[in-house]
Structure formats: structure tokens, C-alpha cells
Design a protein around this motif. Structure first.
Motif, PDB file in Angstrom:
ATOM      1  N   VAL A 154       0.856  -1.183   0.000  1.00 59.00           N
ATOM      2  CA  VAL A 154       0.000   0.000   0.000  1.00 59.00           C
ATOM      3  C   VAL A 154       0.893   1.233   0.000  1.00 59.00           C
ATOM      4  O   VAL A 154       1.862   1.315   0.760  1.00 59.00           O
ATOM      5  N   SER A 202      -2.783   4.845   8.808  1.00 55.86           N
ATOM      6  CA  SER A 202      -1.760   3.798   8.690  1.00 55.86           C
ATOM      7  C   SER A 202      -1.855   2.750   9.785  1.00 55.86           C
ATOM      8  O   SER A 202      -1.341   1.630   9.633  1.00 55.86           O
ATOM      9  N   ILE A 245       3.686  -1.169   4.009  1.00 55.64           N
ATOM     10  CA  ILE A 245       3.292   0.124   3.457  1.00 55.64           C
ATOM     11  C   ILE A 245       4.523   0.936   3.096  1.00 55.64           C
ATOM     12  O   ILE A 245       5.608   0.765   3.672  1.00 55.64           O
TER      13      ILE A 245
END
Length: 623
Positions: free
Chosen positions: A406, A419, A429
Motif C-alpha cells: 500500500v 496507517s 506500506i
């Protein structure tokens, strides 16, 4: 005829009217409330319309405003807070005060001032205007940024510096030449005894006193006690030969950790605001306009020279402490003026006989002019700085060949919370942000954030947007959000894009750009907030959830109608103040039939509904 020979009520009305009219006007012009008070005092004073002939009388009363101001500052100076900010306050702030003070003292001595007068003039000019700087930071949205926090820390040190400066003025005051005068060492001993006594009383007696008064539940007594603390501490220091302001500040610091701190501040605040405004008006009245007009080349030249030398000191300190060129210039423009505490310092020096009245008038005029020039100095930054301030890239990694399931673009308050769910599930991420100060702040909490501007297609490629499973756009500027969504959906059409919307119109724009999911930044937080309010009012949890779900459904339906129409479409879906025909309360008793047909309708499985009753009869009437 001067107003002093008339009614006392007329004087009060004129003072209040001048402040009420001038302050909003000056704030509307962006010049701040302090300049408004000064201009009002100048207008009605002896050198303006002449409605008041003796400004000293008003100044004597208004000094209590400065005393209360320093008490409130003391309440904010909790030892724990001072320790947390110790490096910026006592490092950066002290360095700026010392460097600028030395430069301006040298300048004053170079133009022929006595060393003591040059020092007093310099230190008054070093103390920047807290009111003006804080207003500018608030308008620019920089109060909570690292750049703004550095300026706030410097202002905090300068607020603290007024206390030892007033003590220095008291120490430098010429001693009496009569034979009955006590020695300077005896005076110092009396002053130390006053300080020790004040600390002891504040630490061990005031908290028990306020606990007793709080049990009495008499608000006016608490207010009177707050005033007693401030004025009593000021009087104790005055008896000890020191400044009243010093006593109030010391009392504030001693009570800063008290459980009654907020109550004290709330009780003192109205008196502080009014009396401090009155003090600034008194300063404006004491401004000798004839003297300023007679020596305007000298005064204006002195103001520009002092601002230039102070600006050089501010810029040098900023660069030495690793601020970039843009931040250093902004700090210089915003803090190059003199401030409110200069009036306090100059008035104390004049009262002590250190500075002559004519010199005090010139110095006061110089401070006022420097404050008036500050908005112009800040406006000039647009020609001195590029459109976007340069970034300090020290310790910042640029996004390049990132790999993450992501991609999060923007790591402010929204992105940080977004997050957490991904990290909780162990999802890999990658985060990019274009604010280097934010990147360094995130690193302190263990986040690896890379520098990158998400509005550039090459940066999106370098950040791994092409192989990401999802792109989360969490930036706080709606124009940037729209541009990123447009680029991402055009270049990576198979990658889901989730975006933070600023408001309803922005959400509609993002949907039309093809975003896979959008959320208005205040929608869910406002729903949670209103749900908490319903719970506090005693509404059952099931009904609270039902109401929230109903609002979400109505909002989604209205959004779909607005996509097909305009912003006013679906307005009837909103809950509002419009009257609707509905019962206010449920009937407490069951309905009673008044005829045979109504009885049949009321029975379970009745053959005739109530609306088919015969004309002219009441089908059912609540009991």
C-alpha cells in the motif's frame, strides 16, 4: 477644558469607546490589537485631541494590567513544561536574546548613548511583540509546525527575560544621596527575604487556602482571592524594593502546578485584558507627537537601523542552529520589531531615573513604529522568497524504487491514523510526504517516511504506485488530492485509489475523477461526536446506532442525487428545523372505541381499518 475636570463617568466612557472602536478596526487591517490601543490612546491623549491631559495617572493604574499579565505568564510556566522545552527555550531563545542584545547595545553606544541607556534601549527592542508574532503565526497556520514552535520558544524566553531585566533596572536605579539612605547590600537582603517569603507562602499556604474557599462554593470569593494573590505578591515585592511584576510572576510560577491554576487564570483574565489594554492606551497617550514630528528623520533612521541589526542577529542565530534560508528570513521578518514589554521596561527605567523623559519618548515612539512596520516586512517576503520555501533535506531520504503493498501519500494527522489499521495487520506500506519537518518528526516515532511530491507522475512511479495493491491519498490540500487521484487513475487504472475529501463538493469531484473510495475528513468524527452527545443525554445505545446509520444512509442518497443534479439536490433528506406532522409523544393509554365500527377496527385482525369509518364519527380517540 480637559475631561479630568468633568465627570469621572465621562472619562470611563471615552476610554472604553476609544478602545472598542480602534481595536476592531486595526485588527481588520491586520495590524493587531496592540497598535489599536496605542492609536486610541494617541488620539484622545494630550498630543492628540487633548481629552486627557495627564497620561501618567492612567499609566499608574494600568500598570496593574502588566502585573496580571505576568502572573498569567507565570501560570503557564510549569516547571515540567519548561524542562521539556529547555533546549529550544534556553538554547535557541537565550542565544537570540544575547546576540541581538549585544548588537543593539553596541549600536546604541556607537550613536552616543550612555552604556546603561544603550543597554536598556537595546534590551527593550530585543523583546519581540508576542501579540503580533502569535497573530501572524495563527494567520499563517504555523503555530503547531516545527518552524512555529521554534518562534514560540523564543517568545517564551523573551517573556521570561522581562523579569530579570526589571530586576536589573531596580538594581541600576540611582541610590538616594541623603545620609539616611540604607546600603545597597541591605536592600538586596530585603529583596531576597521578600522573594523567599513569597515562595514559601505560595508553596505551602495558598493551596490549602484555595481548597477551603472552594468548599464554600462562592465564585465571587474565589475571584477576590485570585486578585488578592496577585496584588499581594506585587505589593510584597514592592516593599522589598523590587518590581511588582516580578512578584506576580513568581506567584504565578509557584501556582502553575496547582489544581486551581485554570480557575485562577479564568478569574484574572477579564481584569488582565482590560487593564493591559488600558496600559497600552496610556502608552499611546504618553507618545509625544510633536517630538516625533520634530525629529522624525532621526527616529525613523533609528528604527530602521535597530530593525536591521536585530534582523541580522536573528538570521545569524537561525542559520547557526541549522534553519534553512527561507525559515531564517521568515523568522527575521516576523521578529525584527520591538514589543509590548519594551513599554514596561522603558517606563520602569524612566521611573527609576535611568532614562530621561525625552529619551523614553523617543524609544517608545521607535517601538511603536517598528510594530507598525512588521506587517509590511512580512509582506515583502513574497519578493525575497521563492513561491515555495526551500526544504531542509538533512536526514531525509528521497522516494526511489519503493516497494510496498500500500502506498500512502501524505503523513499528517489523517495519514498517521489511517496507517495504524494497516500496520496492525502486518501489511507492508510505503509512505511519502513533501514536508521535511513532518518526515523528521515521524522518524522520532519509528516511522520511515520518504520525501516525495505525489502530484508528480515520476514520483508516483518511483514510489511504487504501479505495483501497489492500493493507493491512499491522505494529503490535506484538496487541489493536490484531486491532481493525485487524476494522475493515479489515468496511469494505474487497475489500482484502487482511496482519497481523503475536504468537503462534500470535493467528494463529488473525486467521485467524478473515478476514485474507488472517498471519505470527507470530518464526517465520521462528527457522527461519533454527535453519538456521544446523544449517549450523554440518555439515549439508548441501539437508538444511537440507528440514528447514525440513518444519517449515513441519507447522506449517501443525497450524494448520489447531487452527482446527477447540483449541490442543492436531495436537501429534503437532511434533518432540519422544518415542521413535520408527527406526534410529539406516544399516547399513554390505548385508544377507546366510540362506536361499533371502531371496535371492529381496533380488534386484532379486524375487518375494517380505521380510515374506513363512517363519515361524521370519531373512529378512535386516545384515552
Amino acid at each position: 477644558m480637559a475631561v479630568e475636570q468633568g465627570s469621572e463617568l465621562v472619562k470611563v466612557v471615552i476610554l472604553l469607546a476609544a478602545g472598542v472602536l480602534a481595536v476592531p478596526l486595526f485588527k481588520r487591517l491586520g495590524l493587531g490589537s496592540v497598535l489599536g490601543y496605542l492609536a486610541a490612546g494617541l488620539l484622545i491623549g494630550p498630543f492628540g485631541l487633548g481629552l486627557f491631559s495627564e497620561a501618567g495617572t492612567i499609566l499608574h493604574l494600568a500598570e496593574l494590567g502588566v502585573v496580571m499579565f505576568l502572573f498569567v505568564i507565570g501560570l503557564e510556566m510549569q516547571p515540567t513544561r519548561l524542562w521539556t522545552l529547555r533546549r529550544q527555550i534556553f538554547g535557541l531563545g537565550l542565544m537570540q536574546v544575547v546576540v541581538c542584545g549585544a548588537l543593539l547595545t553596541a549600536l546604541g553606544m556607537a550613536v552616543g548613548l550612555k552604556p546603561v541607556v544603550a543597554f536598556i534601549a537595546a534590551m527593550g527592542f530585543v523583546l519581540s511583540s508576542t501579540a503580533i508574532v502569535m497573530q501572524l503565526l495563527e494567520e499563517r497556520g504555523d503555530t503547531s509546525t516545527p518552524r512555529g514552535q521554534r518562534m514560540v520558544s523564543i517568545l517564551l524566553l523573551e517573556d521570561l527575560a522581562i523579569v530579570p531585566l526589571l530586576a536589573i533596572v531596580a538594581f541600576l536605579a540611582p541610590a538616594a544621596n541623603d545620609g539616611a539612605g540604607v546600603s545597597r547590600w541591605v536592600s538586596i537582603g530585603v529583596a531576597l527575604a521578600a522573594i523567599i517569603g513569597l515562595v514559601a507562602v505560595s508553596r505551602w499556604l495558598l493551596n490549602p487556602l484555595f481548597r477551603v474557599l472552594a468548599r464554600a462554593k462562592a465564585r465571587e470569593v474565589m475571584t477576590a482571592a485570585a486578585l488578592l494573590v496577585v496584588l499581594g505578591a506585587a505589593l510584597a515585592m514592592q516593599w522589598g524594593g523590587l518590581s511588582m511584576a516580578l512578584g506576580a510572576f513568581a506567584a504565578g510560577v509557584m501556582l502553575s502546578e496547582s489544581t486551581f491554576r485554570h480557575q485562577l487564570e479564568a478569574d484574572i483574565e477579564p481584569f488582565r485584558g482590560i487593564l493591559l489594554g488600558l496600559f497600552f492606551m496610556g502608552v499611546g497617550m504618553s507618545l509625544d507627537l510633536k517630538l516625533v514630528l520634530a525629529d522624525w528623520p532621526l527616529i525613523l533612521g533609528g528604527v530602521l537601523a535597530y530593525m536591521a541589526f536585530k534582523g541580522m542577529g536573528i538570521y545569524a542565530v537561525a542559520r547557526v542552529t541549522k534553519s534553512n534560508h527561507g525559515d531564517a528570513l521568515q523568522r527575521t521578518a516576523m521578529m525584527a520589531q520591538g514589543g509590548e514589554f519594551a513599554f514596561v521596561l522603558y517606563s520602569a527605567a524612566a521611573a527609576a531615573g535611568i532614562v530621561e523623559a525625552s529619551v523614553n519618548a523617543v524609544l517608545t515612539a521607535a517601538i511603536i513604529i517598528s510594530m507598525a512596520l512588521t506587517p509590511l516586512a512580512v509582506m515583502s517576503l513574497r519578493w525575497l522568497l521563492p513561491a515555495k520555501p526551500e526544504q531542509d533535506m538533512d536526514g531525509v531520504d528521497v522516494a526511489q524504487d519503493l516497494r510496498g503493498s500500500v502506498l500512502i501519500i501524505g503523513f499528517g494527522r489523517f495519514g498517521q491514523i489511517a496507517s495504524q489499521s494497516l500496520l496492525a495487520r502486518g501489511i507492508d506500506i510505503a509512505i511519502i510526504e513533501n514536508d521535511t519537518d513532518m518526515i523528521r518528526a515521524a522518524a522520532q516515532f519509528g516511522f520511515k517516511v520518504y520525501y516525495g511530491d505525489g502530484t508528480r507522475l515520476d514520483v508516483l512511479h518511483a514510489s511504487g504506485a504501479g505495483h501497489a495493491r492500493a493507493i491512499l491519498v491522505c494529503v490535506d490540500k484538496k487541489e493536490a488530492t484531486s491532481l493525485i487521484v487524476e494522475l493515479a487513475k489515468h496511469e494505474f487504472p487497475l489500482t484502487p485509489v482511496l482519497a481523503r475529501a475536504y468537503d462534500r463538493q470535493h467528494a463529488i469531484e473525486l467521485i467524478r475523477l473515478g476514485v474507488d473510495y472517498q471519505l470527507r475528513e470530518t464526517l465520521e468524527s462528527a457522527l461519533a461526536f454527535s453519538s456521544a452527545a446523544l449517549r450523554q443525554l440518555g439515549v439508548q445505545e441501539a437508538e444511537v446506532a440507528e440514528v447514525a446509520e440513518d444519517i449515513r444512509r441519507r447522506d449517501a442518497e443525497r450524494l448520489q442525487l447531487q452527482l446527477c443534479g447540483d449541490i442543492s439536490s436531495g436537501i429534503d433528506l437532511m434533518h432540519g428545523g422544518r415542521w413535520t406532522p408527527a406526534p410529539l409523544t406516544r399516547p399513554k393509554q390505548s385508544g377507546q372505541a366510540l362506536n361499533e365500527q371502531a371496535a371492529e377496527a381496533l380488534e386484532p385482525g379486524g375487518s375494517r381499518p380505521p380510515d374506513q369509518s363512517e363519515p361524521g364519527t370519531d373512529a378512535a380517540r386516545p384515552g
